[in-house]
Design a protein around this motif. Structure first.
Motif: not given
Length: 160
Positions: A42-61
């Motif tokens: 997802l980091a490699e996709l950069g801003s193209e993965a913007g819709s993944a933001r909520p899932a990334l936040r959830e994974a962080l927690r």
């Protein structure tokens, strides 16, 4: 295998559409290694993965694994411009083997990671860092130590 295929598809087509569902499924899964790999992708996709933001936040927690948290924090920076210096600082404190990678993340964050400066300066001030193992000689101790020093120095320079 599925993660590798998704990354390859992204690299060939630059189309995040078919890749994101695969990456998000692995990010949310129970396997920490695959979740970390999905965060890297997802980091490699950069801003193209913007819709993944909520899932990334959830994974962080929710993962409870410092390696996953490190890679998710890096992905959130590259995907959404969110600097999770607090998470990276905690990873630094909890897992000394992650310090080189955390320092590289701090360098990427630049001035937004300035609050982590004391951690880096303390590491640079150590006469003997965690990369030196007592009563054991290994040819990779010096290169690992130099890599950590360089990463800390680069991060401090980037912070300004």
């Amino acid at each position: 295998m599925e993660l590798a295929a998704a990354r390859a598809l992204w690299r060939v087509t630059a189309d995040a559409g078919p890749v994101l569902p695969v990456l998000l499924r692995h990010l949310a899964g129970a396997d920490h290694h695959r979740a970390a790999d999905a965060a890297d992708a997802l980091a490699e996709l950069g801003s193209e993965a913007g819709s993944a933001r909520p899932a990334l936040r959830e994974a962080l927690r929710g993962k409870g694994n410092v390696w996953v948290e490190l890679r998710v924090a890096q992905a959130l920076w590259r995907v959404a411009g969110e600097a999770h210096v607090d998470v990276l600082s905690r990873v630094w404190a909890e897992n000394r083997y992650a310090r080189s990678q955390v320092a590289r993340c701090f360098a990427e964050l630049g001035p937004r990671a300035a609050s982590a400066g004391p951690l880096l300066r303390a590491e640079l001030g150590q006469v003997r860092r965690h990369t030196a193992v007592s009563n054991v000689w290994s040819s990779d101790q010096v290169p690992r130590d130099l890599a950590l020093l360089r990463a800390c120095d680069a991060a401090l320079t980037a912070m300004g």
